[in-house]
Design an enzyme around this catalytic site. Sequence first.
Site, PDB file in Angstrom:
ATOM      1  N   CYS A  40     -22.531  22.248 -36.213  1.00 44.99           N
ATOM      2  CA  CYS A  40     -21.188  22.266 -36.328  1.00 44.99           C
ATOM      3  C   CYS A  40     -20.306  22.260 -35.049  1.00 44.99           C
ATOM      4  CB  CYS A  40     -20.693  23.845 -37.124  1.00 44.99           C
ATOM      5  SG  CYS A  40     -21.385  25.072 -36.162  1.00 44.99           S
TER       6      CYS A  40
HETATM    7  P1  NAD Z   1     -22.001  21.566 -47.626  1.00 46.16           P
HETATM    8  O1  NAD Z   1     -20.438  22.128 -47.674  1.00 46.16           O
HETATM    9  O2  NAD Z   1     -21.999  20.248 -48.354  1.00 46.16           O
HETATM   10  O3  NAD Z   1     -22.744  22.683 -48.380  1.00 46.16           O
HETATM   11  C1  NAD Z   1     -22.868  23.879 -47.824  1.00 46.16           C
HETATM   12  C2  NAD Z   1     -23.366  24.914 -48.513  1.00 46.16           C
HETATM   13  O4  NAD Z   1     -22.639  25.092 -49.678  1.00 46.16           O
HETATM   14  C3  NAD Z   1     -24.651  24.527 -49.269  1.00 46.16           C
HETATM   15  O5  NAD Z   1     -25.637  25.709 -49.426  1.00 46.16           O
HETATM   16  C4  NAD Z   1     -24.417  23.700 -50.415  1.00 46.16           C
HETATM   17  O6  NAD Z   1     -25.369  24.033 -51.639  1.00 46.16           O
HETATM   18  C5  NAD Z   1     -23.326  24.642 -50.882  1.00 46.16           C
HETATM   19  N1  NAD Z   1     -22.149  23.933 -51.698  1.00 46.16           N
HETATM   20  C6  NAD Z   1     -21.890  22.473 -51.701  1.00 46.16           C
HETATM   21  N2  NAD Z   1     -21.000  22.254 -52.774  1.00 46.16           N
HETATM   22  C7  NAD Z   1     -20.573  23.628 -53.424  1.00 46.16           C
HETATM   23  C8  NAD Z   1     -19.394  23.850 -54.250  1.00 46.16           C
HETATM   24  N3  NAD Z   1     -18.816  22.991 -54.932  1.00 46.16           N
HETATM   25  N4  NAD Z   1     -19.600  25.377 -54.425  1.00 46.16           N
HETATM   26  C9  NAD Z   1     -20.188  26.198 -53.786  1.00 46.16           C
HETATM   27  N5  NAD Z   1     -21.249  25.880 -52.976  1.00 46.16           N
HETATM   28  C10 NAD Z   1     -21.483  24.470 -52.554  1.00 46.16           C
HETATM   29  O7  NAD Z   1     -22.285  21.508 -45.975  1.00 46.16           O
HETATM   30  P2  NAD Z   1     -23.483  20.793 -45.310  1.00 46.16           P
HETATM   31  O8  NAD Z   1     -23.361  19.187 -45.607  1.00 46.16           O
HETATM   32  O9  NAD Z   1     -24.522  21.245 -46.304  1.00 46.16           O
HETATM   33  O10 NAD Z   1     -23.325  21.132 -43.946  1.00 46.16           O
HETATM   34  C11 NAD Z   1     -22.872  20.481 -43.097  1.00 46.16           C
HETATM   35  C12 NAD Z   1     -21.140  21.270 -42.905  1.00 46.16           C
HETATM   36  O11 NAD Z   1     -21.614  22.644 -42.572  1.00 46.16           O
HETATM   37  C13 NAD Z   1     -20.545  20.363 -41.368  1.00 46.16           C
HETATM   38  O12 NAD Z   1     -19.366  20.049 -41.870  1.00 46.16           O
HETATM   39  C14 NAD Z   1     -20.984  21.569 -40.344  1.00 46.16           C
HETATM   40  O13 NAD Z   1     -19.942  21.380 -39.375  1.00 46.16           O
HETATM   41  C15 NAD Z   1     -20.949  22.747 -41.270  1.00 46.16           C
HETATM   42  N6  NAD Z   1     -21.188  23.941 -40.550  1.00 46.16           N
HETATM   43  C16 NAD Z   1     -20.540  24.869 -40.044  1.00 46.16           C
HETATM   44  C17 NAD Z   1     -21.045  25.768 -39.337  1.00 46.16           C
HETATM   45  C18 NAD Z   1     -19.737  26.882 -38.609  1.00 46.16           C
HETATM   46  O14 NAD Z   1     -20.405  28.013 -38.343  1.00 46.16           O
HETATM   47  N7  NAD Z   1     -18.693  26.697 -38.680  1.00 46.16           N
HETATM   48  C19 NAD Z   1     -22.418  26.090 -39.167  1.00 46.16           C
HETATM   49  C20 NAD Z   1     -23.190  25.199 -39.577  1.00 46.16           C
HETATM   50  C21 NAD Z   1     -22.683  24.027 -40.314  1.00 46.16           C
END
Ligand code: NAD
Length: 526
Positions: free
Chosen positions: A293
């Site tokens: 992120c």
């Molecule tokens: P994502 O939003 O697709 O998924 C994150 C989590 O949410 C997963 O566990 C997923 O199963 C769940 N999820 C997905 N759709 C959902 C829904 N409709 N309802 C509830 N839960 C749902 O993200 P990703 O692609 O797995 O991860 C990458 C993203 O995370 C990037 O945008 C990155 O920048 C961000 N990130 C942010 C931080 C931070 O601290 N700001 C840290 C790590 C990653």
Amino acid sequence: MSTTAPATRTVASIVNGKAVTDGPGGTATSRNPANTEDVVADVRLGDASTLVAACEAAREAQREWAAVPAPIRGRAIQQIGRLVEENKESLARLVTREIGKPYPESLGEVQEIVDTCDFFLGEGRRLYGQTVPSEMPDKQLFTFRVPVGVATIITAGNFPVAVPSWYLVPALLCGNAVVWKPAEYAPAIGQAMADLFLHGGLPDGVLNLVLADGPQTFAGLEEALDRKLVDKVGFTGSSAVGTRIGELCGRHLQSPCLELGGKNPLVVMDDADLDLAVEGALFSGFGTAGQRCTSLGTAIVHDAVHDEFLARLTRAVEQAPVGDPTREVLYGPMIHQRFLDRFESDALGLIRDHHTVGGSTGTGRITAQNPREGFVGDDPERGLFCHPTIVSNVKIDDEIANTETFGPIVGVARFADFDEAIALANAHGYGLSSAIYTTSPKHAFRFRERISAGMVSVNNSTSGAEAHLPFGGNGRSGNGSRQSGIWVLDQFTRWQSMNWDYAGKLQKAQMDVADVDADLSFRLPD
Ligand code: NAD
């Protein structure tokens, strides 16, 4: 590290201390992204009903857990920290195997859990409230920190143990029960971490693990909120999903902790140490294949040093070792096929005719037909490896300057004056991390004042958090909540105030208050 192929494990949700092996959400396979023939885990997926059941178990267990004295809860956190330390290499090996993070970085991830436990075990003996003077005699005021209740935590898998620990450890320490839903592409890591926490002395139901996909998670959360089984949601993931979670929680008058995506700028001033700036850009732009992120989005470089910076960065990226994450590499594979697909279509698709591309012997997936010179490893096609890409001549309105790319790609833009640099650094509306390279305190502090990011580095990369400094973003990067250190306590406790009147008569605030006689006409003699 061991050279024998590790076994495939079967993993499942854990509700109230028991594995949910019937897998109501079906089955899935978790593969090593550096060698997709290596099956890390057979996954028995949960579904919406599993999440609801986990919330019920947490609700049931929370009251007793909250009644355990906070210093004793701190002792559980201490034991979890020691257990993680004893299992450090084994958990780090699993992180490398399941999501392809280079092994030294995986060790760092695991260390972050230990550091977080070390910080919060002492918080069990503090968790201070206050005594507050009353405006009336024979009356005393107090504040107490009260656990929120049941916290449902949903996390991304690019930091599959460090980021969850930022939620789990303080939430548990504060007397909450937790339902944790790790990323669907890191289920074995999720189960291993939950196992370590549960062996640290948490009673059944205090920590529950749900392995489920996004839609089932959303459906389960919606029902659990409707049934008032959840008091706090923590979500780390993309801004798109975070927005939906925020809307859902808002309907229940809840303020979730939202930690979302980033487009993190790195400004290079004309007085910067260029070697240092290049080192920082290389690490933050391409470390973990740009899947942090806090990864560098756009390097914003002063005209006077732009060409030299770009030439040095290009050389460094061309020479960077990419490949097998168990060997010495800058980065390994993409975490999962979905990130590889998105990188090739969405991120590389943002390159336009006015851009110049460099950094490798190709772009996109590394294959026999599209090789990377100096690739570290036997056969790049066994894994999900991508070329690093530098895109220069980026302009403020370009889509690539305004979109999180989440892969090994870095934009380079140029500026003539400081205002222009700040405009480029803020225009995209994300506000997670940022960096400036300069030898001038004036530039450093002006940058801090004007950058919209929650985190600012001076002469350091955009990546790299310490367990006791607030972590979090603004704008499209989050709703202003902060994790880590004492600041996260406000996410997992609510302030309760108490007043105790021992005057033996009703004293009314603002009305029965003694006045102080003063002679406000008094003036000093000239
Ligand atoms: P994502 O939003 O697709 O998924 C994150 C989590 O949410 C997963 O566990 C997923 O199963 C769940 N999820 C997905 N759709 C959902 C829904 N409709 N309802 C509830 N839960 C749902 O993200 P990703 O692609 O797995 O991860 C990458 C993203 O995370 C990037 O945008 C990155 O920048 C961000 N990130 C942010 C931080 C931070 O601290 N700001 C840290 C790590 C990653």
